[in-house]
Design a protein around this motif. Structure first.
Motif, mmCIF file in Angstrom:
data_model
loop_
_atom_site.group_PDB
_atom_site.id
_atom_site.type_symbol
_atom_site.label_atom_id
_atom_site.label_comp_id
_atom_site.label_asym_id
_atom_site.label_seq_id
_atom_site.Cartn_x
_atom_site.Cartn_y
_atom_site.Cartn_z
ATOM 1 N N ALA A 1 -1.738 21.050 -45.869
ATOM 2 C CA ALA A 1 -1.197 22.137 -45.046
ATOM 3 C C ALA A 1 -1.224 21.733 -43.570
ATOM 4 C CB ALA A 1 -2.004 23.416 -45.242
ATOM 5 N N LYS A 2 -0.149 22.103 -42.859
ATOM 6 C CA LYS A 2 -0.068 21.920 -41.410
ATOM 7 C C LYS A 2 0.268 23.296 -40.829
ATOM 8 C CE LYS A 2 1.998 17.327 -42.141
ATOM 9 N NZ LYS A 2 3.203 16.478 -41.897
ATOM 10 N N LEU A 3 -0.729 23.939 -40.251
ATOM 11 C CA LEU A 3 -0.599 25.349 -39.880
ATOM 12 C C LEU A 3 -0.510 25.546 -38.370
ATOM 13 C CD1 LEU A 3 -3.438 26.712 -42.205
ATOM 14 C CD2 LEU A 3 -0.990 26.656 -42.712
ATOM 15 N N SER A 4 0.409 26.398 -37.959
ATOM 16 C CA SER A 4 0.419 26.885 -36.578
ATOM 17 C C SER A 4 0.316 28.410 -36.557
ATOM 18 C CB SER A 4 1.691 26.431 -35.849
ATOM 19 O OG SER A 4 2.849 26.734 -36.600
ATOM 20 N N HIS A 5 0.294 29.000 -37.749
ATOM 21 C CA HIS A 5 0.105 30.439 -37.903
ATOM 22 C C HIS A 5 -0.969 30.675 -38.963
ATOM 23 C CE1 HIS A 5 4.009 30.296 -35.897
ATOM 24 N NE2 HIS A 5 3.793 31.545 -35.532
ATOM 25 N N ALA A 6 -1.787 31.697 -38.766
ATOM 26 C CA ALA A 6 -2.908 31.950 -39.667
ATOM 27 C C ALA A 6 -2.408 32.428 -41.029
ATOM 28 C CB ALA A 6 -3.834 32.987 -39.065
ATOM 29 N N PRO A 7 -2.969 31.901 -42.116
ATOM 30 C CA PRO A 7 -2.541 32.320 -43.451
ATOM 31 C C PRO A 7 -2.774 33.801 -43.729
ATOM 32 C CG PRO A 7 -3.861 30.307 -43.560
ATOM 33 C CD PRO A 7 -3.987 30.835 -42.163
ATOM 34 N N GLY A 8 -3.827 34.362 -43.111
ATOM 35 C CA GLY A 8 -4.199 35.735 -43.439
ATOM 36 C C GLY A 8 -3.274 36.797 -42.904
ATOM 37 N N ASN A 9 -2.705 36.553 -41.708
ATOM 38 C CA ASN A 9 -1.860 37.599 -41.115
ATOM 39 C C ASN A 9 -0.608 37.065 -40.433
ATOM 40 O OD1 ASN A 9 -3.015 36.390 -38.899
ATOM 41 N ND2 ASN A 9 -3.963 38.256 -38.087
ATOM 42 N N GLY A 10 -0.375 35.767 -40.511
ATOM 43 C CA GLY A 10 0.845 35.196 -39.945
ATOM 44 C C GLY A 10 0.864 35.113 -38.431
ATOM 45 N N ALA A 11 -0.254 35.429 -37.786
ATOM 46 C CA ALA A 11 -0.296 35.392 -36.324
ATOM 47 C C ALA A 11 -0.431 33.954 -35.827
ATOM 48 C CB ALA A 11 -1.467 36.225 -35.813
ATOM 49 N N ALA A 12 0.186 33.684 -34.683
ATOM 50 C CA ALA A 12 0.096 32.351 -34.090
ATOM 51 C C ALA A 12 -1.349 32.027 -33.754
ATOM 52 C CB ALA A 12 0.968 32.275 -32.843
ATOM 53 N N ILE A 13 -1.758 30.785 -34.023
ATOM 54 C CA ILE A 13 -3.161 30.417 -33.792
ATOM 55 C C ILE A 13 -3.369 29.762 -32.435
ATOM 56 C CG2 ILE A 13 -3.581 30.195 -36.251
ATOM 57 C CD1 ILE A 13 -3.449 27.220 -36.030
ATOM 58 N N GLY A 14 -2.295 29.554 -31.682
ATOM 59 C CA GLY A 14 -2.441 28.936 -30.364
ATOM 60 C C GLY A 14 -2.925 27.507 -30.462
ATOM 61 N N GLY A 15 -2.413 26.785 -31.451
ATOM 62 C CA GLY A 15 -2.817 25.416 -31.726
ATOM 63 C C GLY A 15 -2.390 25.068 -33.134
ATOM 64 N N VAL A 16 -3.077 24.111 -33.751
ATOM 65 C CA VAL A 16 -2.718 23.696 -35.104
ATOM 66 C C VAL A 16 -3.970 23.507 -35.958
ATOM 67 C CG1 VAL A 16 -0.542 22.579 -34.504
ATOM 68 C CG2 VAL A 16 -2.670 21.268 -34.399
ATOM 69 N N LYS A 17 -3.777 23.635 -37.272
ATOM 70 C CA LYS A 17 -4.827 23.319 -38.231
ATOM 71 C C LYS A 17 -4.218 22.453 -39.329
ATOM 72 C CE LYS A 17 -8.396 25.253 -41.279
ATOM 73 N NZ LYS A 17 -9.091 26.472 -41.768
ATOM 74 N N VAL A 18 -4.919 21.370 -39.639
ATOM 75 C CA VAL A 18 -4.458 20.418 -40.651
ATOM 76 C C VAL A 18 -5.506 20.364 -41.761
ATOM 77 C CG1 VAL A 18 -3.897 18.004 -41.114
ATOM 78 C CG2 VAL A 18 -3.130 19.072 -38.979
ATOM 79 N N VAL A 19 -5.066 20.489 -43.015
ATOM 80 C CA VAL A 19 -5.985 20.664 -44.137
ATOM 81 C C VAL A 19 -5.734 19.612 -45.220
ATOM 82 C CG1 VAL A 19 -6.847 22.313 -45.855
ATOM 83 C CG2 VAL A 19 -5.935 23.150 -43.682
ATOM 84 N N THR A 20 -6.836 19.088 -45.787
ATOM 85 C CA THR A 20 -6.783 18.277 -47.003
ATOM 86 C C THR A 20 -7.698 18.929 -48.046
ATOM 87 O OG1 THR A 20 -8.669 16.831 -46.513
ATOM 88 C CG2 THR A 20 -6.520 16.214 -45.569
ATOM 89 N N GLU A 21 -7.827 18.294 -49.195
ATOM 90 C CA GLU A 21 -8.658 18.890 -50.238
ATOM 91 C C GLU A 21 -10.119 18.996 -49.808
ATOM 92 O OE1 GLU A 21 -9.934 18.218 -54.924
ATOM 93 O OE2 GLU A 21 -8.414 16.926 -54.009
ATOM 94 N N ASP A 22 -10.628 17.994 -49.092
ATOM 95 C CA ASP A 22 -12.058 17.954 -48.761
ATOM 96 C C ASP A 22 -12.359 18.050 -47.273
ATOM 97 O OD1 ASP A 22 -13.202 17.518 -51.440
ATOM 98 O OD2 ASP A 22 -12.116 15.608 -51.351
ATOM 99 N N ALA A 23 -11.345 18.245 -46.445
ATOM 100 C CA ALA A 23 -11.583 18.255 -44.995
ATOM 101 C C ALA A 23 -10.482 19.027 -44.281
ATOM 102 C CB ALA A 23 -11.666 16.824 -44.467
ATOM 103 N N TRP A 24 -10.741 19.315 -43.033
ATOM 104 C CA TRP A 24 -9.733 19.933 -42.176
ATOM 105 C C TRP A 24 -10.105 19.730 -40.721
ATOM 106 C CZ3 TRP A 24 -11.461 23.585 -38.718
ATOM 107 C CH2 TRP A 24 -12.686 24.208 -38.997
ATOM 108 N N PHE A 25 -9.117 19.858 -39.840
ATOM 109 C CA PHE A 25 -9.412 19.970 -38.415
ATOM 110 C C PHE A 25 -8.469 20.989 -37.807
ATOM 111 C CE2 PHE A 25 -5.926 16.877 -37.882
ATOM 112 C CZ PHE A 25 -5.282 17.375 -36.742
ATOM 113 N N ALA A 26 -8.911 21.593 -36.723
ATOM 114 C CA ALA A 26 -8.078 22.499 -35.948
ATOM 115 C C ALA A 26 -8.195 22.102 -34.484
ATOM 116 C CB ALA A 26 -8.517 23.958 -36.147
ATOM 117 N N ALA A 27 -7.097 22.182 -33.766
ATOM 118 C CA ALA A 27 -7.076 21.832 -32.346
ATOM 119 C C ALA A 27 -6.510 22.997 -31.549
ATOM 120 C CB ALA A 27 -6.250 20.573 -32.108
ATOM 121 N N ARG A 28 -7.271 23.424 -30.533
ATOM 122 C CA ARG A 28 -6.861 24.542 -29.689
ATOM 123 C C ARG A 28 -7.158 24.210 -28.235
ATOM 124 N NH1 ARG A 28 -9.744 28.704 -29.668
ATOM 125 N NH2 ARG A 28 -8.108 30.210 -29.229
#
Length: 538
Positions: free
Chosen positions: A474-501
């Protein structure tokens, strides 16, 4: 990190309180200078009088703007106002009361002229508004939370009782800066003689029996330590001890606006952060004196949990334990009530939620996103990785819609009393079931232009399809829970993730990262995260 982190503050670290208050009244901001404007972050307007960023003009103008916002929104009920123990909080509260009274607002301050935690103000707003009045109440909390002693803060909570959303704070800040630019001509002021009072402490403490099993804690005889860290919760902990007959000791009953008793935070500053090992060093040193030991920041909206066996718990660890315990021990909550977390909180919470069969509501950073769910009971718990959370009463109705460090601290005692295990022991059990994640936040340098670009970055702009040896899911710029912009990005794998803001105050961006494959893999995630983000920013 400075080599003085975790050591007791020295005289040279302390603020000159008289000089700070003098600066509040004598320095006047120029709002053409960005650093001197009224700016609302996720927790209100903050700054220091020394920097002409939190001065009488700011507070008079902001309060007048709040009055006008109330009129625009048809809010006609009382306004509850509380302050914490920072040196600038009392003068700012006085300024605000002068403006509220002059504008005919029914302002209610503390009955005993005491300090008032953020959750007590939220509780007062909600209590009034659920009582069936024809009008609605709102509130102001004068606090910069855990910020250093030189800072002041000013938060507005609308009738839902939680942090104001961006629409409200943007309008208020814009209008406040217009008022300052206009020489404060639009500000009405009067002697604050017509101020009513409210028993924040009594109403809050008496109601705690409806959210925490205090009888179980009393019967257990647990030796509890509570450190207010020189903040507004001091008298509340005294009242909780006396009202419910707990074996509770106030670890440090001192209030001093210089906070000379604090140990320095990681950067050598005095900061009342109950989740920081450096700021909590003197508290952690006493962990073997108590069965459970807790800390709160200056306005008590954050918590720190210290156990004899584990020391200071990582906030992510405690949130996961609290969620696991609460959803198994609150039968009055809705069966479909979701678990709320910010997207930079640990994925351990995701795994706990899945094991409980509960929906996970993943939202951007900011407690305001949990407010609607807490109000209607569709979210029973909302928590942030920065040690702020709240949850519902036993009957599934709303308690507070702002963070409440007092109930999270008391919950640690309830968990130990009912399970016979400390929260840190219970977290070890979670890691045995779900794995042991490594989590850390680091900062990376960025120009203002790069920060602005990151705040608007779309997940699709990330070219990488792999992170630290795993496919990106997943490459996210909006939160999965409510679709709101996260003001950055989140990148997800099966065992790890990072978010940058981007940071709101410094020329850096924040990288939050977690790996369920250990510390070495986490370092790899962090290194690649910086490369991925830098490449996307160009």
């Amino acid at each position: 990190m400075t080599d003085r982190a975790g050591t007791v503050a020295q005289e040279s670290d302390l603020i000159d309180v008289k000089a700070l208050v003098h600066a509040y009244f004598t320095l006047h901001p120029d709002v053409s200078i960005p650093e001197q404007k009224v700016v609302f972050g996720t927790s209100g307007h903050r700054g220091s009088a020394f920097d002409t960023a939190f001065n009488e003009d700011h507070i008079a103008a902001t309060t007048q703007a709040i009055v006008e916002y109330r009129t625009k929104e048809g809010i006609t009920g009382p306004l509850f106002i509380g302050r914490d123990t920072h040196a600038l909080s009392r003068p700012a509260e006085t300024t605000a009361l002068e403006v509220l009274v002059a504008n005919g607002v029914r302002a209610l301050s503390d009955e005993f002229d005491g300090y008032t935690p953020t959750p007590a103000v939220s509780h007062a707003i909600i209590t009034y508004n659920r009582a069936g009045h024809d009008d609605q109440a709102d509130g102001i909390v004068v606090t910069p939370s855990h910020n250093p002693p030189r800072d002041g803060g000013f938060k507005y909570n609308p009738p839902h009782g939680g942090p104001a959303d961006t629409d409200a704070t943007s309008w208020i800040a814009k209008r406040a800066n217009e008022i300052i630019e206009g020489g404060l001509r639009d500000v009405k002021r009067a002697e604050p003689t017509a101020v009513e009072t409210y028993d924040f402490l009594g109403n809050y403490v008496d109601d705690l029996k409806n959210i925490i099993d205090l009888e179980a804690i009393k019967k257990s005889g647990l030796h509890i330590g509570a450190d207010p860290l020189g903040g507004a919760s001091l008298s509340y902990w005294e009242a909780i001890r006396d009202r419910y007959g707990l074996n509770l000791e106030i670890v440090n009953p001192v209030i001093d606006p210089t906070w000379r008793f604090m140990t320095l935070d990681w950067d050598g500053k005095i900061r009342m952060d109950p989740s920081s090992p450096s700021a909590m060093a003197s508290v952690v040193a006493r962990r073997h004196d108590f069965d459970i030991l807790t800390g709160n920041d200056a306005d008590a909206d954050r918590h720190g949990i210290v156990t004899p066996d584990g020391g200071l718990m990582n906030p992510n660890h405690y949130l996961a334990v609290a969620i696991q315990y609460l959803y198994a021990n609150r039968p009055g909550w809705r069966d479909d009530a979701a678990i709320g977390k910010t997207l930079v909180s640990s994925s351990m919470i995701d795994r706990v939620a899945e094991s409980l069969g509960r929906e996970l509501l993943e939202v951007p950073v900011g407690f305001k996103w949990f407010v609607p769910g807490l109000v209607d009971g569709s979210v029973a718990f909302g928590g942030e990785e920065s040690a702020g959370a709240s949850f519902l009463r036993f009957d599934g109705t709303v308690w507070t819609t702002d963070k409440d460090g007092i109930i999270l601290a008391l919950l640690a005692s309830e968990i130990l009393a009912k399970t016979g295990k400390t929260p840190s022991q219970l977290y070890v059990e979670l890691t045995e079931r779900f794995g042991a994640p490594a989590y850390e936040r680091v900062d990376a340098g960025a120009t203002k232009a790069q920060k602005a670009a990151l705040g608007k970055l779309d997940g699709d702009a990330i070219a990488a399809d792999e992170l630290a040896g795993e496919p990106i899911t997943a490459k996210l710029s909006h939160a999965p829970g409510n679709g709101a912009a996260i003001g950055g990005v989140k990148v997800v794998t099966e065992d790890a993730w990072f978010a940058a803001r981007p940071s709101g105050t410094e020329d850096v961006y924040k990288i939050y990262a977690e790996s369920f494959k250990g510390e070495e893999h986490l370092r790899e995630v962090q290194r690649e995260a910086k490369k991925i983000v830098d490449a996307a920013l160009g």
